[in-house]
Design a protein around this motif. Structure first.
Motif, PDB file in Angstrom:
ATOM      1  N   ASN A  23     -27.394  31.403 -23.276  1.00 31.80           N
ATOM      2  CA  ASN A  23     -27.270  29.975 -22.948  1.00 31.80           C
ATOM      3  C   ASN A  23     -25.814  29.580 -22.787  1.00 31.80           C
ATOM      4  O   ASN A  23     -25.445  28.864 -21.853  1.00 31.80           O
ATOM      5  CB  ASN A  23     -27.904  29.108 -24.054  1.00 31.80           C
ATOM      6  N   PHE A  24     -24.990  30.038 -23.720  1.00 29.86           N
ATOM      7  CA  PHE A  24     -23.553  29.721 -23.680  1.00 29.86           C
ATOM      8  C   PHE A  24     -22.916  30.263 -22.396  1.00 29.86           C
ATOM      9  O   PHE A  24     -22.211  29.543 -21.684  1.00 29.86           O
ATOM     10  CB  PHE A  24     -22.891  30.335 -24.921  1.00 29.86           C
ATOM     11  N   ARG A  25     -23.180  31.522 -22.090  1.00 36.70           N
ATOM     12  CA  ARG A  25     -22.583  32.140 -20.895  1.00 36.70           C
ATOM     13  C   ARG A  25     -23.030  31.414 -19.625  1.00 36.70           C
ATOM     14  O   ARG A  25     -22.206  31.100 -18.758  1.00 36.70           O
ATOM     15  CB  ARG A  25     -22.964  33.627 -20.828  1.00 36.70           C
ATOM     16  N   GLU A  26     -24.330  31.159 -19.527  1.00 39.69           N
ATOM     17  CA  GLU A  26     -24.840  30.523 -18.309  1.00 39.69           C
ATOM     18  C   GLU A  26     -24.344  29.089 -18.185  1.00 39.69           C
ATOM     19  O   GLU A  26     -24.026  28.618 -17.091  1.00 39.69           O
ATOM     20  CB  GLU A  26     -26.376  30.550 -18.304  1.00 39.69           C
ATOM     21  N   HIS A  27     -24.271  28.391 -19.295  1.00 44.05           N
ATOM     22  CA  HIS A  27     -23.858  26.980 -19.269  1.00 44.05           C
ATOM     23  C   HIS A  27     -22.370  26.859 -18.928  1.00 44.05           C
ATOM     24  O   HIS A  27     -21.996  26.121 -18.006  1.00 44.05           O
ATOM     25  CB  HIS A  27     -24.168  26.348 -20.631  1.00 44.05           C
ATOM     26  N   LYS A  67     -20.857  27.280 -15.391  1.00 43.34           N
ATOM     27  CA  LYS A  67     -21.005  26.220 -14.385  1.00 43.34           C
ATOM     28  C   LYS A  67     -19.841  25.224 -14.399  1.00 43.34           C
ATOM     29  O   LYS A  67     -19.786  24.341 -13.554  1.00 43.34           O
ATOM     30  CB  LYS A  67     -22.312  25.458 -14.617  1.00 43.34           C
ATOM     31  N   PHE A  68     -18.940  25.353 -15.372  1.00 47.75           N
ATOM     32  CA  PHE A  68     -17.829  24.393 -15.481  1.00 47.75           C
ATOM     33  C   PHE A  68     -16.648  24.833 -14.615  1.00 47.75           C
ATOM     34  O   PHE A  68     -16.494  26.011 -14.300  1.00 47.75           O
ATOM     35  CB  PHE A  68     -17.406  24.248 -16.940  1.00 47.75           C
ATOM     36  N   ASP A  69     -15.837  23.830 -14.274  1.00 45.26           N
ATOM     37  CA  ASP A  69     -14.666  24.100 -13.435  1.00 45.26           C
ATOM     38  C   ASP A  69     -13.436  24.450 -14.258  1.00 45.26           C
ATOM     39  O   ASP A  69     -12.513  25.081 -13.743  1.00 45.26           O
ATOM     40  CB  ASP A  69     -14.333  22.848 -12.599  1.00 45.26           C
ATOM     41  N   ALA A  70     -13.407  23.999 -15.507  1.00 45.33           N
ATOM     42  CA  ALA A  70     -12.185  24.152 -16.309  1.00 45.33           C
ATOM     43  C   ALA A  70     -12.570  24.138 -17.785  1.00 45.33           C
ATOM     44  O   ALA A  70     -13.699  23.795 -18.136  1.00 45.33           O
ATOM     45  CB  ALA A  70     -11.223  23.000 -16.015  1.00 45.33           C
ATOM     46  N   VAL A  71     -11.607  24.510 -18.620  1.00 47.09           N
ATOM     47  CA  VAL A  71     -11.896  24.570 -20.051  1.00 47.09           C
ATOM     48  C   VAL A  71     -10.706  24.027 -20.851  1.00 47.09           C
ATOM     49  O   VAL A  71      -9.551  24.346 -20.562  1.00 47.09           O
ATOM     50  CB  VAL A  71     -12.286  26.014 -20.471  1.00 47.09           C
ATOM     51  N   LEU A  72     -11.034  23.169 -21.831  1.00 49.68           N
ATOM     52  CA  LEU A  72     -10.010  22.577 -22.700  1.00 49.68           C
ATOM     53  C   LEU A  72     -10.285  23.024 -24.129  1.00 49.68           C
ATOM     54  O   LEU A  72     -11.363  22.770 -24.668  1.00 49.68           O
ATOM     55  CB  LEU A  72     -10.070  21.042 -22.604  1.00 49.68           C
ATOM     56  N   PHE A  73      -9.312  23.713 -24.719  1.00 50.56           N
ATOM     57  CA  PHE A  73      -9.454  24.213 -26.092  1.00 50.56           C
ATOM     58  C   PHE A  73      -8.725  23.275 -27.047  1.00 50.56           C
ATOM     59  O   PHE A  73      -7.558  22.945 -26.830  1.00 50.56           O
ATOM     60  CB  PHE A  73      -8.853  25.617 -26.211  1.00 50.56           C
ATOM     61  N   THR A 128     -13.197  26.460  -5.836  1.00 54.68           N
ATOM     62  CA  THR A 128     -14.261  25.561  -5.400  1.00 54.68           C
ATOM     63  C   THR A 128     -15.308  25.505  -6.498  1.00 54.68           C
ATOM     64  O   THR A 128     -15.596  26.519  -7.126  1.00 54.68           O
ATOM     65  CB  THR A 128     -14.916  26.108  -4.119  1.00 54.68           C
ATOM     66  N   SER A 129     -15.861  24.312  -6.732  1.00 55.21           N
ATOM     67  CA  SER A 129     -16.780  24.108  -7.850  1.00 55.21           C
ATOM     68  C   SER A 129     -17.790  25.237  -7.986  1.00 55.21           C
ATOM     69  O   SER A 129     -18.470  25.594  -7.030  1.00 55.21           O
ATOM     70  CB  SER A 129     -17.509  22.783  -7.679  1.00 55.21           C
ATOM     71  N   SER A 130     -17.894  25.774  -9.210  1.00 53.20           N
ATOM     72  CA  SER A 130     -18.813  26.882  -9.454  1.00 53.20           C
ATOM     73  C   SER A 130     -20.269  26.430  -9.412  1.00 53.20           C
ATOM     74  O   SER A 130     -21.181  27.217  -9.342  1.00 53.20           O
ATOM     75  CB  SER A 130     -18.496  27.530 -10.792  1.00 53.20           C
ATOM     76  N   THR A 131     -20.487  25.112  -9.491  1.00 58.28           N
ATOM     77  CA  THR A 131     -21.865  24.620  -9.425  1.00 58.28           C
ATOM     78  C   THR A 131     -22.357  24.547  -7.982  1.00 58.28           C
ATOM     79  O   THR A 131     -23.540  24.449  -7.729  1.00 58.28           O
ATOM     80  CB  THR A 131     -21.974  23.198 -10.018  1.00 58.28           C
TER      81      THR A 131
END
Ligand SMILES: Cc1cc2nc3c(=O)[nH]c(=O)nc-3n(C[C@H](O)[C@H](O)[C@H](O)COP(=O)(O)O)c2cc1C
Length: 192
Positions: free
Chosen positions: A63-67, A70-76, A187-190
């Motif tokens: 679930n984590f990998r698939e979800h 689909k995001f464009d970026a990540v904020l830690f 380009t958006s992964s979605t």
């Protein structure tokens, strides 16, 4: 400008976490071009390659990998544990990085905010995390850096951010991050 989806990954599971409080404010101060969503990482079993190799991949990993893919970026947003990142955050990075060749992190632009009640502002965690992000090919915003120190002094008793300097800084940080994402996101992964 097309909206970009940002996965927010918080390195604390604590209910009253200062990182969660900072994350809430960052989401509120983000420009409309960023759609922020906090990702659950506390349910990810500790990484063991056997689970993937033997066809027993935990559902939470899948679930984590698939979800997150689909995001464009990540904020830690991370606290510091013993001058490094908490295990739960490193575990999330590891889970997302495998199976080999299928990393969900590859090429996603990112940024790091470190948070501490102490005066050193979790500098050690911030830079330990950046070491992994280099290898994971997450183009990570370099400026402005975000070290949120003495965090317990920034909020009132009901958890409202009362320090106007910090609020201004967080807003500037999110504005810079929006530009960083716009420049670096593929380009958006979605596909939408
Ligand atoms: C195991 C552990 C190790 C810690 N090590 C550090 C540290 O190296 N540097 C630091 O600034 N704070 C350290 N702290 C204190 C944390 O910064 C503090 O608990 C903080 O509130 C955690 O973030 P949170 O509020 O988002 O949960 C440590 C806390 C724990 C539980």
């Amino acid at each position: 400008m097309k909206t970009k989806k940002v996965a927010v990954i918080i390195g604390s599971l604590r209910k009253e976490s200062f990182c969660k409080m900072i994350a809430k404010n960052l989401a509120e101060l983000a420009p409309p071009s960023l759609q922020m969503e906090t990702i659950e990482i506390g349910d990810l079993a500790m990484f063991n390659q056997d689970f993937d190799d033997e066809g027993n991949t935990p559902a939470a990993w899948t679930n984590f990998r698939e979800h997150v893919a689909k995001f464009d970026a990540v904020l830690f947003i991370t606290p510091e544990y013993n001058r490094s990142v908490p295990a739960v955050l490193k575990n999330a990075l590891d889970v997302g990085s495998r199976p080999y060749g299928k990393s969900i992190w590859d090429g996603k632009p990112g940024a790091v905010v470190s948070v501490s009640p102490g005066g050193l502002s979790a500098f050690g965690a911030n830079h330990h995390l950046r070491q992994s992000l280099v290898f994971l090919n997450i183009p990570t915003m370099q400026q402005p850096e975000a070290y949120i120190g003495n965090v317990a002094t920034l909020f009132d008793a009901s958890g409202v951010l009362t320090n106007e300097n910090t609020r201004g800084f967080l807003q500037k940080f999110m504005s810079s991050f929006a530009s960083w994402v716009e420049i670096n996101a593929p380009t958006s992964s979605t596909g939408d």
